[in-house]
Write a protein that holds these residues in place. Structure first.
Motif, PDB file in Angstrom:
ATOM      1  N   MET A   1       0.812  -1.191   0.000  1.00 25.67           N
ATOM      2  CA  MET A   1       0.000   0.000   0.000  1.00 25.67           C
ATOM      3  C   MET A   1       0.850   1.247   0.000  1.00 25.67           C
ATOM      4  O   MET A   1       0.333   2.339  -0.119  1.00 25.67           O
ATOM      5  N   ALA A   2       2.159   1.146   0.110  1.00 29.60           N
ATOM      6  CA  ALA A   2       3.017   2.311   0.208  1.00 29.60           C
ATOM      7  C   ALA A   2       2.760   3.307  -0.914  1.00 29.60           C
ATOM      8  O   ALA A   2       2.660   4.500  -0.682  1.00 29.60           O
ATOM      9  N   THR A  28      -9.851  -3.265   0.799  1.00 30.38           N
ATOM     10  CA  THR A  28     -10.004  -3.150   2.248  1.00 30.38           C
ATOM     11  C   THR A  28     -10.541  -1.770   2.594  1.00 30.38           C
ATOM     12  O   THR A  28     -10.049  -0.761   2.087  1.00 30.38           O
ATOM     13  N   GLU A  29     -11.550  -1.730   3.470  1.00 31.29           N
ATOM     14  CA  GLU A  29     -12.193  -0.472   3.828  1.00 31.29           C
ATOM     15  C   GLU A  29     -12.221  -0.304   5.339  1.00 31.29           C
ATOM     16  O   GLU A  29     -12.444  -1.266   6.078  1.00 31.29           O
ATOM     17  N   VAL A  30     -11.996   0.924   5.787  1.00 33.59           N
ATOM     18  CA  VAL A  30     -12.154   1.275   7.191  1.00 33.59           C
ATOM     19  C   VAL A  30     -13.039   2.510   7.275  1.00 33.59           C
ATOM     20  O   VAL A  30     -13.108   3.303   6.336  1.00 33.59           O
ATOM     21  N   ILE A  31     -13.700   2.658   8.403  1.00 33.33           N
ATOM     22  CA  ILE A  31     -14.586   3.787   8.646  1.00 33.33           C
ATOM     23  C   ILE A  31     -14.141   4.478   9.930  1.00 33.33           C
ATOM     24  O   ILE A  31     -13.857   3.812  10.930  1.00 33.33           O
ATOM     25  N   VAL A  32     -14.084   5.806   9.906  1.00 32.12           N
ATOM     26  CA  VAL A  32     -13.841   6.585  11.111  1.00 32.12           C
ATOM     27  C   VAL A  32     -14.922   7.660  11.196  1.00 32.12           C
ATOM     28  O   VAL A  32     -15.457   8.097  10.184  1.00 32.12           O
ATOM     29  N   ILE A  33     -15.218   8.074  12.408  1.00 30.94           N
ATOM     30  CA  ILE A  33     -16.161   9.155  12.650  1.00 30.94           C
ATOM     31  C   ILE A  33     -15.369  10.305  13.253  1.00 30.94           C
ATOM     32  O   ILE A  33     -14.664  10.117  14.249  1.00 30.94           O
ATOM     33  N   LYS A  50      -5.774   4.411  10.342  1.00 33.94           N
ATOM     34  CA  LYS A  50      -6.555   3.209  10.654  1.00 33.94           C
ATOM     35  C   LYS A  50      -6.426   2.177   9.529  1.00 33.94           C
ATOM     36  O   LYS A  50      -6.305   0.982   9.792  1.00 33.94           O
ATOM     37  N   LEU A  51      -6.427   2.636   8.279  1.00 34.20           N
ATOM     38  CA  LEU A  51      -6.286   1.718   7.146  1.00 34.20           C
ATOM     39  C   LEU A  51      -4.910   1.047   7.163  1.00 34.20           C
ATOM     40  O   LEU A  51      -4.801  -0.164   6.963  1.00 34.20           O
ATOM     41  N   GLY A  56      -1.709  -3.717   8.027  1.00 34.33           N
ATOM     42  CA  GLY A  56      -0.552  -4.294   8.702  1.00 34.33           C
ATOM     43  C   GLY A  56      -0.923  -5.518   9.509  1.00 34.33           C
ATOM     44  O   GLY A  56      -0.175  -6.487   9.573  1.00 34.33           O
ATOM     45  N   GLU A  57      -2.104  -5.519  10.108  1.00 37.32           N
ATOM     46  CA  GLU A  57      -2.553  -6.655  10.905  1.00 37.32           C
ATOM     47  C   GLU A  57      -3.024  -7.804  10.028  1.00 37.32           C
ATOM     48  O   GLU A  57      -3.107  -8.934  10.478  1.00 37.32           O
ATOM     49  N   ALA A  58      -3.325  -7.523   8.761  1.00 38.65           N
ATOM     50  CA  ALA A  58      -3.806  -8.563   7.864  1.00 38.65           C
ATOM     51  C   ALA A  58      -2.684  -9.518   7.459  1.00 38.65           C
ATOM     52  O   ALA A  58      -2.936 -10.609   6.992  1.00 38.65           O
TER      53      ALA A  58
END
Length: 70
Positions: A1-2, A28-33, A50-51, A56-58
């Motif tokens: 993803m770099a 891959t998708e992340v959501i933040v508020i 967060k993404l 990284g954890e994947a």
């Protein structure tokens, strides 16, 4: 993803902003508020952090050695 492409989606919900960050290569998708008072750059940085963490954890965990415990 770099060097990958990331898409951002901004949706205002009341006094909050829902920010989605999507990695184009993996989907891959992340959501933040965030507060509406934050600027667009701040919102993107929070979502990117967060993404990156999620991607990284994947990765598979490192192999466990069968060493001796002292």
């Amino acid at each position: 993803m770099a060097d990958g492409e990331v898409y951002f989606e901004f949706v205002q919900v009341g006094q909050q902003m829902r920010v989605a960050a999507i990695d184009a290569a993996t989907g891959t998708e992340v959501i933040v508020i965030t507060p509406v008072s934050a600027n667009k750059y701040q919102m993107q940085q929070i979502a990117m952090a967060k993404l990156r963490k999620k991607l990284g954890e994947a990765a598979p965990p490192p192999p466990v050695s069968s060493g001796k415990f002292a």
